[in-house]
Design a protein around this motif. Structure first.
Motif, PDB file in Angstrom:
ATOM      1  N   ALA A  83      58.373  68.432 -70.056  1.00 45.76           N
ATOM      2  CA  ALA A  83      57.503  67.912 -69.078  1.00 45.76           C
ATOM      3  C   ALA A  83      56.586  68.890 -68.390  1.00 45.76           C
ATOM      4  CB  ALA A  83      58.762  67.131 -68.312  1.00 45.76           C
ATOM      5  N   GLU A  84      57.180  69.892 -68.165  1.00 45.08           N
ATOM      6  CA  GLU A  84      56.557  71.174 -67.030  1.00 45.08           C
ATOM      7  C   GLU A  84      55.315  71.180 -68.249  1.00 45.08           C
ATOM      8  OE1 GLU A  84      58.189  74.508 -65.679  1.00 45.08           O
ATOM      9  OE2 GLU A  84      59.703  74.128 -66.236  1.00 45.08           O
ATOM     10  N   LEU A  85      54.982  71.746 -69.315  1.00 45.85           N
ATOM     11  CA  LEU A  85      54.018  71.969 -70.074  1.00 45.85           C
ATOM     12  C   LEU A  85      52.687  70.575 -70.631  1.00 45.85           C
ATOM     13  CD1 LEU A  85      55.924  73.442 -73.179  1.00 45.85           C
ATOM     14  CD2 LEU A  85      53.803  74.789 -72.076  1.00 45.85           C
ATOM     15  N   GLU A  86      53.643  69.213 -70.516  1.00 43.65           N
ATOM     16  CA  GLU A  86      52.337  68.884 -69.968  1.00 43.65           C
ATOM     17  C   GLU A  86      52.342  67.782 -68.532  1.00 43.65           C
ATOM     18  OE1 GLU A  86      55.404  65.369 -71.000  1.00 43.65           O
ATOM     19  OE2 GLU A  86      55.184  65.631 -73.239  1.00 43.65           O
ATOM     20  N   LYS A  87      52.305  68.549 -67.607  1.00 47.65           N
ATOM     21  CA  LYS A  87      51.671  68.233 -66.197  1.00 47.65           C
ATOM     22  C   LYS A  87      50.902  69.273 -66.172  1.00 47.65           C
ATOM     23  CE  LYS A  87      53.354  68.875 -61.524  1.00 47.65           C
ATOM     24  NZ  LYS A  87      54.543  68.823 -61.197  1.00 47.65           N
ATOM     25  N   LEU A  88      50.787  70.595 -66.986  1.00 47.67           N
ATOM     26  CA  LEU A  88      50.283  71.764 -66.878  1.00 47.67           C
ATOM     27  C   LEU A  88      49.193  71.497 -67.221  1.00 47.67           C
ATOM     28  CD1 LEU A  88      49.450  74.820 -66.042  1.00 47.67           C
ATOM     29  CD2 LEU A  88      50.448  75.454 -68.223  1.00 47.67           C
ATOM     30  N   ARG A  89      49.266  71.294 -69.143  1.00 45.06           N
ATOM     31  CA  ARG A  89      48.308  70.166 -69.244  1.00 45.06           C
ATOM     32  C   ARG A  89      47.138  69.342 -69.040  1.00 45.06           C
ATOM     33  NH1 ARG A  89      50.011  66.508 -73.620  1.00 45.06           N
ATOM     34  NH2 ARG A  89      49.739  65.387 -71.602  1.00 45.06           N
ATOM     35  N   LYS A  94      41.941  67.983 -65.116  1.00 46.99           N
ATOM     36  CA  LYS A  94      41.300  68.131 -64.501  1.00 46.99           C
ATOM     37  C   LYS A  94      40.025  68.980 -64.012  1.00 46.99           C
ATOM     38  CE  LYS A  94      44.807  65.017 -63.080  1.00 46.99           C
ATOM     39  NZ  LYS A  94      45.849  65.155 -61.501  1.00 46.99           N
ATOM     40  N   LEU A  95      40.025  69.979 -64.742  1.00 51.07           N
ATOM     41  CA  LEU A  95      39.312  71.380 -63.864  1.00 51.07           C
ATOM     42  C   LEU A  95      37.908  71.449 -64.940  1.00 51.07           C
ATOM     43  CD1 LEU A  95      41.699  73.642 -63.641  1.00 51.07           C
ATOM     44  CD2 LEU A  95      41.057  71.986 -61.802  1.00 51.07           C
ATOM     45  N   ARG A  96      38.432  70.039 -66.064  1.00 49.64           N
ATOM     46  CA  ARG A  96      37.134  70.029 -66.999  1.00 49.64           C
ATOM     47  C   ARG A  96      35.457  69.516 -66.788  1.00 49.64           C
ATOM     48  NH1 ARG A  96      39.534  66.948 -70.398  1.00 49.64           N
ATOM     49  NH2 ARG A  96      39.741  68.553 -71.720  1.00 49.64           N
ATOM     50  N   ASP A  97      35.396  68.438 -65.290  1.00 48.32           N
ATOM     51  CA  ASP A  97      34.135  68.475 -64.422  1.00 48.32           C
ATOM     52  C   ASP A  97      33.775  69.830 -64.174  1.00 48.32           C
ATOM     53  OD1 ASP A  97      33.859  66.153 -65.773  1.00 48.32           O
ATOM     54  OD2 ASP A  97      34.996  65.054 -64.784  1.00 48.32           O
ATOM     55  N   TYR A  99      35.039  72.675 -64.191  1.00 47.58           N
ATOM     56  CA  TYR A  99      34.599  73.739 -63.993  1.00 47.58           C
ATOM     57  C   TYR A  99      33.697  73.626 -65.870  1.00 47.58           C
ATOM     58  CZ  TYR A  99      37.337  75.961 -60.597  1.00 47.58           C
ATOM     59  OH  TYR A  99      37.531  76.132 -59.185  1.00 47.58           O
ATOM     60  N   PRO A 100      32.650  73.724 -65.921  1.00 49.76           N
ATOM     61  CA  PRO A 100      32.458  73.337 -67.462  1.00 49.76           C
ATOM     62  C   PRO A 100      31.534  74.348 -68.145  1.00 49.76           C
ATOM     63  CG  PRO A 100      30.753  72.762 -65.323  1.00 49.76           C
ATOM     64  CD  PRO A 100      31.654  73.246 -64.707  1.00 49.76           C
ATOM     65  N   SER A 101      31.812  75.368 -67.426  1.00 50.44           N
ATOM     66  CA  SER A 101      31.212  76.484 -68.339  1.00 50.44           C
ATOM     67  C   SER A 101      32.768  77.576 -68.891  1.00 50.44           C
ATOM     68  CB  SER A 101      30.936  77.746 -67.693  1.00 50.44           C
ATOM     69  OG  SER A 101      31.680  77.888 -66.559  1.00 50.44           O
ATOM     70  N   LEU A 102      34.208  77.194 -68.197  1.00 52.20           N
ATOM     71  CA  LEU A 102      35.052  76.872 -68.804  1.00 52.20           C
ATOM     72  C   LEU A 102      35.885  76.869 -70.080  1.00 52.20           C
ATOM     73  CD1 LEU A 102      36.883  77.565 -65.858  1.00 52.20           C
ATOM     74  CD2 LEU A 102      35.727  79.713 -67.550  1.00 52.20           C
ATOM     75  N   ASP A 103      36.155  77.366 -70.642  1.00 51.24           N
ATOM     76  CA  ASP A 103      36.495  76.609 -71.981  1.00 51.24           C
ATOM     77  C   ASP A 103      38.562  76.253 -71.806  1.00 51.24           C
ATOM     78  OD1 ASP A 103      37.209  75.696 -74.712  1.00 51.24           O
ATOM     79  OD2 ASP A 103      37.754  77.560 -75.626  1.00 51.24           O
ATOM     80  N   ILE A 104      37.546  74.741 -71.394  1.00 53.27           N
ATOM     81  CA  ILE A 104      39.133  74.124 -70.929  1.00 53.27           C
ATOM     82  C   ILE A 104      39.766  73.227 -72.211  1.00 53.27           C
ATOM     83  CG2 ILE A 104      39.902  72.424 -69.950  1.00 53.27           C
ATOM     84  CD1 ILE A 104      39.677  74.473 -68.003  1.00 53.27           C
ATOM     85  N   ASP A 105      38.973  72.963 -73.368  1.00 50.91           N
ATOM     86  CA  ASP A 105      39.847  72.200 -74.934  1.00 50.91           C
ATOM     87  C   ASP A 105      40.497  73.558 -74.803  1.00 50.91           C
ATOM     88  OD1 ASP A 105      37.837  69.911 -73.897  1.00 50.91           O
ATOM     89  OD2 ASP A 105      36.450  70.695 -75.442  1.00 50.91           O
ATOM     90  N   GLY A 106      40.275  74.933 -74.983  1.00 57.15           N
ATOM     91  CA  GLY A 106      40.696  75.167 -75.825  1.00 57.15           C
ATOM     92  C   GLY A 106      41.768  75.828 -75.269  1.00 57.15           C
ATOM     93  N   LEU A 107      41.476  76.004 -73.894  1.00 51.11           N
ATOM     94  CA  LEU A 107      43.778  75.728 -72.946  1.00 51.11           C
ATOM     95  C   LEU A 107      44.325  75.117 -73.610  1.00 51.11           C
ATOM     96  CD1 LEU A 107      45.417  77.682 -72.131  1.00 51.11           C
ATOM     97  CD2 LEU A 107      43.953  77.356 -69.575  1.00 51.11           C
ATOM     98  N   GLU A 108      43.608  73.456 -73.555  1.00 55.68           N
ATOM     99  CA  GLU A 108      44.315  72.195 -73.547  1.00 55.68           C
ATOM    100  C   GLU A 108      45.055  72.617 -75.103  1.00 55.68           C
ATOM    101  OE1 GLU A 108      44.126  67.694 -72.853  1.00 55.68           O
ATOM    102  OE2 GLU A 108      42.446  69.015 -72.839  1.00 55.68           O
TER     103      GLU A 108
END
Length: 308
Positions: A83-89, A94-97, A99-108
């Motif tokens: 549940a903690e990991l899912e909340k963090l994910r 939500k940061l994707r829009d 901070y478009p320059s960050l690799d949000i997909d990679g961390l997700e």
């Protein structure tokens, strides 16, 4: 408990030896083992705490395990971690829009891999006999159905079964109680580089001055804090080996202990490796606050020095 020698002088300062308690009563062939019977060995922690017997340490472990027996049987601590990991994910997504320059997909993607891993660990724990063996070992200790072997090595007590090892260590004057889960395995996640180097370096220092260590040239971390684990992965991007195969038995709850090893680290020297002027310094206010932020999430402390 049978098999533990008694200290001759009440309150004598005797160091804890390795104590291996085998559920099948197998006697070790180690020449250093000493098997005796019918008494209790005293252990004197560092001043100012009073001496504490090994029997009292084991009894406290049994009390904690009994207190959390429902959680042990259900394995709910793994569900809490998921549940903690899912909340963090979800928070990262939500940061994707923003901070478009960050690799949000990679961390997700890395977090999703960890969520699936914890799910497999939870399934194996529930179906593989781990919970039952922990309860059986508790009963064996209470009913003196174990044989104790003493070896003059590091200060620890281990109670070994087929699936788990109950472990008591003494990192300081307070004993630590943990359950090692055998055969759980680990995974490697690929963590994208989110932060610039001038942020990563003080972040690394804060982590390594708290719960981090260095082994065989690789930064390592052991923590029950998902926040500190996340900072560790951001501070050491690239391939990170993670494992969730230890349970920390506290007075109030049971926590899953994360162990992480950074495999792709290549940057300035960290605490523990520094020698003289080769040591990376933290000299400006921004670096200090970054280091404090990450360090104080663990159990770190800092000393401020004035230059003459």
């Amino acid at each position: 408990l049978a098999g533990v020698p008694e200290a001759k002088t009440p309150g004598a300062a005797s160091n804890i030896s390795d104590v291996n308690v085998n559920a099948n009563n197998a006697v070790s062939n180690d020449a250093a083992d000493a098997v005796t019977g019918g008494a209790v060995m005293a252990w004197a922690p560092p001043s100012p705490d009073p001496p504490q017997t090994m029997d009292e340490v084991l009894r406290e472990f049994v009390r904690r395990l009994r207190r959390h027996e429902d959680a042990i049987r259900s394995g709910k601590m793994f569900g809490e971690v998921k549940a903690e990991l899912e909340k963090l994910r979800d928070g990262i997504a939500k940061l994707r829009d923003k901070y478009p320059s960050l690799d949000i997909d990679g961390l997700e993607k890395a977090l999703m891999k960890m969520i699936r891993y914890v799910g497999r660990v939870e399934k194996k724990y529930r179906e593989g006999g781990y919970a039952k063996e922990i309860v059986d070992l508790i009963n064996d200790i209470e009913q003196n159905r174990v044989q104790i072997h003493l070896r003059e090595m590091k200060r620890s007590i281990t109670i070994k079964g087929k699936y788990v090892t109950l472990r008591i260590t003494f990192p300081n004057y307070q004993p630590a109680f943990q359950v090692d889960l055998k055969g759980i395995g680990s995974i490697t996640v690929e963590v994208p580089k989110f932060l610039p180097d001038d942020v990563i370096i003080p972040l690394q220092w804060g982590v390594m001055l708290s719960d981090g260590t260095i082994k065989n040239g690789n930064p390592m971390l052991g923590t029950v804090s998902l926040a500190l684990l996340t900072l560790f992965m951001l501070a050491f991007p690239g391939k990170v080996r993670v494992k969730a195969a230890v349970l920390d038995i506290n007075k109030d709850d049971i926590k899953v202990v994360w162990h992480a090893v950074a495999k792709d680290w290549n940057s300035p020297l960290l605490p523990g490796e520094c020698r003289g002027d080769k040591c990376q310094q933290i000299n400006n206010v921004e670096d200090v606050f970054i280091a404090l932020f990450s360090g104080l999430l663990g159990d770190g402390s800092f000393e401020f020095k004035r230059q003459k």
